[in-house]
Motif scaffolding. Structure first.
Motif, PDB file in Angstrom:
ATOM      1  N   THR A 112      39.772   0.395   3.823  1.00 12.83           N
ATOM      2  CA  THR A 112      40.082   1.192   2.881  1.00 12.83           C
ATOM      3  C   THR A 112      39.099   2.867   3.065  1.00 12.83           C
ATOM      4  O   THR A 112      39.485   2.953   1.951  1.00 12.83           O
ATOM      5  N   HIS A 113      38.658   2.750   3.709  1.00 14.27           N
ATOM      6  CA  HIS A 113      37.998   3.895   3.453  1.00 14.27           C
ATOM      7  C   HIS A 113      37.380   5.100   4.899  1.00 14.27           C
ATOM      8  O   HIS A 113      37.723   4.112   5.379  1.00 14.27           O
ATOM      9  N   ASP A 166      40.054  15.312  -4.073  1.00 13.70           N
ATOM     10  CA  ASP A 166      40.447  13.659  -4.894  1.00 13.70           C
ATOM     11  C   ASP A 166      41.406  14.614  -5.388  1.00 13.70           C
ATOM     12  O   ASP A 166      42.945  15.500  -5.439  1.00 13.70           O
ATOM     13  N   LEU A 173      31.742   9.790   2.260  1.00 15.93           N
ATOM     14  CA  LEU A 173      32.253   8.274   2.233  1.00 15.93           C
ATOM     15  C   LEU A 173      34.432   8.798   1.474  1.00 15.93           C
ATOM     16  O   LEU A 173      33.616   9.563   0.079  1.00 15.93           O
ATOM     17  N   GLY A 174      34.908   8.876   1.680  1.00 20.79           N
ATOM     18  CA  GLY A 174      36.309   9.015   1.322  1.00 20.79           C
ATOM     19  C   GLY A 174      36.793   7.746   1.199  1.00 20.79           C
ATOM     20  O   GLY A 174      36.554   6.347   2.319  1.00 20.79           O
ATOM     21  N   LYS A 175      37.877   7.535  -0.044  1.00 13.61           N
ATOM     22  CA  LYS A 175      39.150   6.456  -0.154  1.00 13.61           C
ATOM     23  C   LYS A 175      39.883   6.683  -0.142  1.00 13.61           C
ATOM     24  O   LYS A 175      40.754   7.476  -0.131  1.00 13.61           O
ATOM     25  N   GLY A 193      31.090   1.521   3.170  1.00 14.87           N
ATOM     26  CA  GLY A 193      32.209   2.011   2.668  1.00 14.87           C
ATOM     27  C   GLY A 193      32.778   0.768   3.576  1.00 14.87           C
ATOM     28  O   GLY A 193      32.183   0.014   4.284  1.00 14.87           O
ATOM     29  N   LYS A 194      34.170   0.028   3.234  1.00 12.91           N
ATOM     30  CA  LYS A 194      34.936  -0.500   3.770  1.00 12.91           C
ATOM     31  C   LYS A 194      36.248  -0.071   5.154  1.00 12.91           C
ATOM     32  O   LYS A 194      36.250   1.031   4.727  1.00 12.91           O
ATOM     33  N   ASP A 200      32.223  -3.426   7.912  1.00 12.80           N
ATOM     34  CA  ASP A 200      32.026  -1.937   7.360  1.00 12.80           C
ATOM     35  C   ASP A 200      32.012  -0.712   7.618  1.00 12.80           C
ATOM     36  O   ASP A 200      31.456  -0.134   8.313  1.00 12.80           O
ATOM     37  N   ASP A 243      49.013   7.352  -1.317  1.00 11.58           N
ATOM     38  CA  ASP A 243      48.774   6.675   0.041  1.00 11.58           C
ATOM     39  C   ASP A 243      49.234   7.656   1.372  1.00 11.58           C
ATOM     40  O   ASP A 243      49.059   7.614   2.171  1.00 11.58           O
ATOM     41  N   HIS A 297      42.932   7.624  -2.586  1.00 10.38           N
ATOM     42  CA  HIS A 297      42.425   8.426  -3.047  1.00 10.38           C
ATOM     43  C   HIS A 297      42.599  10.072  -3.052  1.00 10.38           C
ATOM     44  O   HIS A 297      41.779  10.978  -4.085  1.00 10.38           O
ATOM     45  N   GLN A 298      41.667   9.714  -1.637  1.00  9.77           N
ATOM     46  CA  GLN A 298      40.812  11.643  -1.079  1.00  9.77           C
ATOM     47  C   GLN A 298      41.565  11.517  -0.128  1.00  9.77           C
ATOM     48  O   GLN A 298      42.229  10.434   1.015  1.00  9.77           O
TER      49      GLN A 298
END
Length: 534
Positions: free
Chosen positions: A67-68, A91, A76-78, A63-64, A55, A97, A81-82
């Protein structure tokens, strides 16, 4: 799970410490061992447990890792997606990707576009770099002075100022200007303006040092304006030194760097090198030998001493003096290495004792290793004597002689009763065994018969129960009750009275139950059953 395998987490939760953890210590249990557990805190101090192996912690958000990401250490972003642009999270309208970079605060795909001077343009698959506001392919073009773009095939492969040129066409660059080697009789320049000279660098006849042309025969390297031979010299801060003085510079002076196997070593300090020393060190920029009888006291070097030490900001020799309360005192005659401080004075530990900052001579018939202080008034032999509140007595019996205040007594024949109230009006009192040796007990400084009476907070009362104890000044039957924080709690018939104990204000059954942070637990769960209803 056994009770000893569990621990408390906060005030209301317990956990199996072999498989679980409580990283935030607030009742949140994480199903991983402590070695991979962490607590992710918010700026307000609120914590959230997380697995540090998989994490990510970002300002209190978890987050992971795969992926984050964390944007500006705040949000925190992903991925996909961001995108993080100038520390702010943007966003994406459609998950992508490939959108990983920003241009003027907006996300873009660096494989398809290029950002030049905050202007986004298509890179046509090859234009991956910028020259000012123009994208270009570095395989076919060259950018000079960040803004001038030239063709490598037609205009030049290297830059000279803002222009490109071909160095293999008899041209060379001199201070931003292209020169023809044949015209100036050279392929390099040295100096500026009227002091500029041209020479053939490929002939190795001359060397240019800081704008001054010199003969290469003087050396193959420069030290300021002067050439020198690196085989024989070393340049330190613009000055040439003979290489026999050192092969490394230390703040303007040469020295030899020591090897780990060298017995004597050199050191580089702010004011220059020092050594060779056995144990070199720096003191306010100056080198000295820690093993050479010197000592550094608040930036000044003192010594040479047999055994150096600091007394505040002054050095001294421990074999001849002592530092007592910040003052250097001479050792007593014949004291040698036995001298020590006693307050602000020095004494001989082989002949004297320091008793509460008072120096007392030990009698010759008493071995110094056996002597002890009797407060600050005298010394005595604890094997054969007693010290009773500053008074020394010779024992009448080696083991039975004891102190009762200022008096010595024989505990085989008398009993000393002392009050817990430390007051000169309640001194210890000596009694005979008026009720027999075993029943005669003390209640403060009073004697009472334990067969018929009971003492509760230094008040003697008639004994009512076989196992009487005291709770807030009142006697009670310990076999039926237990006193918890000043309140009597009943003991149930199914609970052995010896295992009825307090957990905060309540009573619990030690064994089947356990107490954690003043809360009762059974089988790792909170229980509200007390020993009165168990």
């Amino acid at each position: 799970m056994f009770p000893w395998q569990s621990k408390c987490c906060g005030e209301g939760t317990s956990y199996d410490h072999r498989l679980q953890s409580c990283p935030c210590s607030d009742g949140q249990v994480l199903n991983v061992p402590e070695v991979v557990a962490g607590c992710c805190f918010t700026p307000d101090g609120l914590g959230k447990p997380y697995n540090i192996k998989y994490d990510l912690c970002c300002n209190g958000q978890v987050g992971k890792l795969q992926t984050h990401f964390c944007c500006g250490n705040l949000t925190l972003g992903k991925f996909g997606h961001q995108v993080c642009c100038d520390g702010k999270l943007k966003d994406l309208a459609t998950p992508n990707d490939q959108m990983t970079e920003c241009c003027a605060g907006e996300p873009y795909d660096p494989e398809a576009q290029v950002c030049c001077d905050n202007i986004l343009m298509d890179n046509n698959g090859t234009s991956s770099e910028c020259c000012g506001k123009t994208p270009f392919d570095p395989r076919y073009s060259i950018c000079c002075d960040q803004f001038s773009l030239w063709s490598k095939e037609l205009q030049g492969t290297e830059c000279c100022g803002s222009f490109a040129f071909f160095p293999d066409h008899g041209l060379f660059c001199c201070d931003g200007e292209t020169q023809v080697a044949e015209f100036v009789k050279g392929d390099a320049c040295c100096g500026f303006g009227a002091e500029r000279h041209y020479y053939y660098k490929t002939n190795a006849e001359f060397i240019c040092c800081d704008g001054v042309l010199g003969f290469a025969s003087s050396g193959d390297s420069c030290c300021g304006e002067y050439p020198f031979d690196t085989r024989n010299g070393i340049c330190c801060n613009g000055e040439v030194f003979d290489r026999t003085l050192g092969d490394t510079c230390c703040n303007g002076s040469p020295y030899f760097v020591s090897k780990g196997t060298d017995r004597l070593k050199s050191i580089c300090c702010e004011l220059g090198p020092g050594g060779p020393f056995i144990q070199p060190s720096c003191c306010n920029g100056m080198a000295y030998d820690l093993n050479g009888g010197q000592v550094c006291c608040q930036g000044d070097i003192f010594g040479i001493y047999r055994q150096p030490a600091c007394c505040v900001d002054v050095g001294y020799d421990v074999t001849t003096h002592q530092c007592c309360t910040g003052q250097i005192r001479k050792n007593p005659e014949g004291g040698g290495g036995r001298s020590r401080c006693c307050g602000d004075s020095v004494y001989d530990t082989g002949k004297q004792l320091c008793c509460n900052d008072v120096i007392i001579d030990v009698p010759e018939h008493l071995p110094i290793q056996k002597a002890q202080c009797c407060e600050q008034f005298d010394v005595y032999d604890p094997v054969n004597q007693l010290c009773c509140t500053g008074l020394v007595y010779n024992k009448t019996h080696r083991y039975a002689s004891k102190c009762c205040g200022e008096m010595m007594y024989d505990l085989r024949h008398q009993k000393c009763c002392e009050s817990e109230v430390d007051d000169i009006t309640n001194p210890p009192v000596l009694y005979e065994f008026d009720y027999g040796r075993k029943p005669s007990k003390c209640c403060g400084n009073q004697l009472y018969d334990a067969k018929v009476d009971y003492c509760c907070e230094e008040i003697i009362s008639p004994k009512i129960h076989e196992d009487t104890e005291c709770c807030m000044g009142f006697p009670f039957d310990r076999r039926k009750q237990v006193c918890c924080e000043g309140q009597l709690q009943e003991i149930g018939d199914r609970v052995p009275w010896t295992k009825a104990e307090c957990c905060g204000r309540e009573c619990y059954y030690r064994g089947p139950q356990r107490c954690c942070m003043s809360r009762i637990y059974e089988n790792n769960r909170r229980s509200y059953r007390t020993c009165s209803v168990f």
